[in-house]
Design a protein around this motif. Structure first.
Motif, PDB file in Angstrom:
ATOM      1  N   LYS A   1      47.229  51.326  40.381  1.00 32.36           N
ATOM      2  CA  LYS A   1      45.766  51.338  40.319  1.00 32.36           C
ATOM      3  C   LYS A   1      45.217  49.970  39.966  1.00 32.36           C
ATOM      4  O   LYS A   1      45.922  49.109  39.454  1.00 32.36           O
ATOM      5  N   LEU A   2      43.956  49.822  40.247  1.00 37.24           N
ATOM      6  CA  LEU A   2      43.301  48.558  39.918  1.00 37.24           C
ATOM      7  C   LEU A   2      42.700  48.647  38.538  1.00 37.24           C
ATOM      8  O   LEU A   2      42.423  49.723  38.037  1.00 37.24           O
ATOM      9  N   PHE A   3      42.482  47.528  37.947  1.00 37.78           N
ATOM     10  CA  PHE A   3      41.810  47.531  36.651  1.00 37.78           C
ATOM     11  C   PHE A   3      40.312  47.424  36.846  1.00 37.78           C
ATOM     12  O   PHE A   3      39.845  46.930  37.862  1.00 37.78           O
ATOM     13  N   GLY A   4      39.595  47.947  35.862  1.00 35.61           N
ATOM     14  CA  GLY A   4      38.146  48.073  35.998  1.00 35.61           C
ATOM     15  C   GLY A   4      37.424  46.805  36.384  1.00 35.61           C
ATOM     16  O   GLY A   4      36.548  46.819  37.232  1.00 35.61           O
TER      17      GLY A   4
ATOM     18  N   ASN B   1      37.608  46.207  39.852  1.00 32.04           N
ATOM     19  CA  ASN B   1      36.988  47.187  40.732  1.00 32.04           C
ATOM     20  C   ASN B   1      35.866  46.547  41.531  1.00 32.04           C
ATOM     21  O   ASN B   1      35.751  46.728  42.727  1.00 32.04           O
ATOM     22  N   MET B   2      35.047  45.763  40.837  1.00 37.47           N
ATOM     23  CA  MET B   2      33.960  45.102  41.532  1.00 37.47           C
ATOM     24  C   MET B   2      34.510  44.073  42.506  1.00 37.47           C
ATOM     25  O   MET B   2      34.026  43.931  43.599  1.00 37.47           O
TER      26      MET B   2
ATOM     27  N   LYS C   1      44.951  51.413  46.641  1.00 35.95           N
ATOM     28  CA  LYS C   1      44.014  52.363  46.067  1.00 35.95           C
ATOM     29  C   LYS C   1      44.766  53.490  45.392  1.00 35.95           C
ATOM     30  O   LYS C   1      45.903  53.773  45.730  1.00 35.95           O
TER      31      LYS C   1
END
Lengths: 252, 360
Positions: B3-6, B9-10, B357
């Motif tokens: 997963k990506l880190f917050g 995310n942007m 993703k």
């Protein structure tokens, strides 16, 4: 004064009187349960409280202000947020974005600000991200914030729905069968979460539930609906031992 | 499962848009070099502006279909409105000696705003309804606009403007008057101002607007309405406002494509071939094959499917056969689960982020 005061609420669908003369009075900070056999009209009551259905008669007051028959979005702005019996997440958006949709009205900036990427956009988005992550942390979902909502396990989807509802900063939280489909461990965890939400967010909670362990575990007061009418109400222990209620659930 | 880190995310969505900008600019540079060195046939050179036109219209339609989740079968109608209103302005201003660049910019703004206005007008009643009403109404709108343009006569003479919806004779035009819009003959003599460079700039502008909108509070609200209208209402999203916003913008972008179209030809007519039902469906094919919700995909599909019949012209009889095969191949590549999986493993995005993703 009660936070939610409902009097004489009723609605008919064609010839069917789905809910009749429903009344409820919930004090601030209460954990209140609405129970009853299948088809008793519990979700219909929720739908009237949140403006999905317009009641035929009756008065709904939140914090002393009449909200009867208003539109769903205005009722949400007035301070009622809800979850759904059949989960309704924004499936194709990330977990974080689901919560950020809930933050929509509390962190405004215009579409033009977004298109031009003005400094306000970055500032408000940063606020939203921070707030959304705080909320997700409460439900143990922070690590999964970039998953698609539809990829979450069932229990987490229920939690995310609660987080999204809380993001709208409500006074009253309506939970429609929050424990449906959960195993006993998840239910236990959920009970703690609901209590935590009440204490931490100073929230008033009205919930519909069939799981009696959850109901007797966390609800302070209950109202029992049967065939659209209030059968009994009062302290949880008293209501659950009421012979009328037992008959309604188990039959004669 | 990765997963990506917050904080990333942007960046993930920003990267997605930057890849698209980079792709467009890269293609632009390659084309410029090819044109400069003379290694591009005149046939292909003539296709460059239409490619931009269809890409822009497809971007606009994708906002409506992919993000708002509403089917529009009349985006050619919005192109038509944009084309005629801007060409009308240009023609009106032609003998006033106005600066050409300024005139084109104003024409562009007029065309875009007129299309947006019509989109807004259609959206007010129709977007309040649930179901496929928008598809039906936009379909009718496209046909009506095309037919109205075919009976519209506007003439400029010393007394000012005259207009008629029946025939040229009823205009009482003075002898030295000129036709601005001459019914079925359309607008004749608009200058060729659309160039590939302008087209690419407009593609970039549309991309910038739609990407920035989609990755914002408003974009999330639009997608929330698409995903679950009842839930969106329950968290206080004003449904009609955001539906109107997305649809109006979608129409405006299609109108921008129309402006480009109008200034690429010396004669602008509203024919079934350019602004008819077929064109609307063609745009929808670009959007669906390119992937709903993927602006980059829309551009790629628009470019491939517009070029293909022209490039295959030499094969005469077989070209439509090959065209059909390519359509099917694209559909399979875009939507087959195996193909989606393969793309997720080898996607461009991953080369930058090294992560995929959250898929279980």
């Amino acid at each position: 004064m009660a936070l939610l005061e409902v009097k004489n609420l009723g609605i008919s669908f064609g010839g069917l009187r789905a809910v009749d003369d429903f009344q409820i009075s919930i004090q601030k900070g209460q954990l209140y349960g609405l129970i009853g056999p299948n088809g008793a009209g519990k979700t219909t009551v929720f739908n009237m409280l949140t403006g999905v259905y317009k009641p035929d008669n009756g008065v709904i007051e939140l914090d002393g202000k009449g909200i009867t028959g208003q539109r769903t979005i205005d009722i949400n702005k007035a301070g009622i947020a809800r979850t759904f019996q059949n989960i309704r997440l924004f499936k194709n958006q990330s977990v974080l974005d689901n919560v950020k949709v809930g933050l929509h009205n509390n962190h405004p900036y215009s579409a033009l600000t977004a298109v031009l990427r003005l400094p306000k956009y970055r500032r408000v988005e940063a606020e939203m991200n921070e707030r959304a992550r705080e909320l997700l942390k409460v439900f143990g979902l922070e690590e999964k914030r970039d998953y698609l909502a539809s990829n979450l396990p069932y229990g987490d989807q229920r939690k995310l729905e609660i987080a999204r509802a809380l993001a709208t900063n409500p006074k009253l939280l309506l939970l429609d069968e929050p424990a449906a489909g959960m195993n006993p461990n998840e239910t236990k965890e959920l009970m703690e979460t609901i209590r935590f939400v009440r204490d931490e967010f100073d929230m008033t909670v009205l919930l519909i539930e069939h799981d009696m362990k959850l109901v007797s575990g966390i609800c302070e007061e209950l109202t029992v609906l049967n065939f659209g009418q209030v059968l009994a109400k009062g302290k949880t222990g008293d209501v659950l031992n009421d012979p009328k209620v037992i008959t309604a659930y188990l039959g004669e | 499962m990765k997963k990506l880190f917050g904080t990333k995310n942007m960046k993930k969505t920003t990267k997605d848009s930057f890849i698209t900008y980079a792709m467009v600019i890269l293609v632009f540079l390659i084309v410029q070099i090819m044109v400069g060195t003379g290694s591009m046939s005149s046939l292909l050179q003539g296709l460059l502006v239409p490619l931009c036109i269809y890409s822009i219209a497809a971007i606009g339609l994708n906002l409506c279909v992919g993000y708002l989740g509403e089917l529009s079968l009349g985006h050619a109608g919005f192109m038509c409105v944009g084309a005629f209103s801007s060409a009308f302005f240009t023609k009106y201003m032609m003998d006033t000696g106005m600066n050409e660049i300024l005139r084109f910019i104003i024409a562009l703004i007029i065309g875009t705003l007129t299309a947006a206005f019509f989109g807004f007008l259609i959206g007010i009643p129709v977007l309040r309804l649930r179901g496929d009403y928008l598809a039906i109404v936009t379909l009718a709108f496209g046909e009506i606009i095309k037919n109205v343009m075919n009976v519209l006569y506007i003439v400029k003479d010393k007394d000012g403007l005259h207009f008629s919806m029946s025939d040229a004779a009823s205009l009482n035009m003075a002898e030295e008057g000129t036709f601005l819009i001459n019914g079925p003959k359309g607008i004749i003599g608009t200058p060729h101002q659309s160039t590939f460079t302008i087209g690419v700039i407009l593609i970039l502008v549309s991309l910038f607007v739609v990407y920035n909108l989609v990755n914002s509070r408003s974009g999330r609200a639009i997608m929330a309405i698409r995903d679950n209208r009842i839930a969106a209402e329950s968290v206080g999203i004003p449904i009609t406002k955001f539906k109107l916003m997305a649809f109006t913008l979608s129409a405006a972008i299609a109108g921008m494509g129309g402006v480009l179209y109008a200034h690429n030809l010396s004669t602008l007519t509203a024919l079934p071939a350019n602004f008819g039902y077929n064109m609307s469906i063609m745009l929808l094919v670009f959007v669906v094959l390119g992937g709903m919700g993927s602006f980059r995909g829309s551009i790629i599909a628009a470019v491939l499917l517009t070029m293909l019949p022209e490039v295959l012209r030499g094969l005469s009889d077989y070209r439509m056969l090959i065209y059909a095969v390519v359509l099917i191949a694209m559909m399979l590549f875009n939507w087959a689960p195996k193909a989606i999986e393969w793309r997720q493993r080898h996607s461009l995005k991953d080369m930058f982020t090294k992560k995929t993703k959250g898929v279980q």
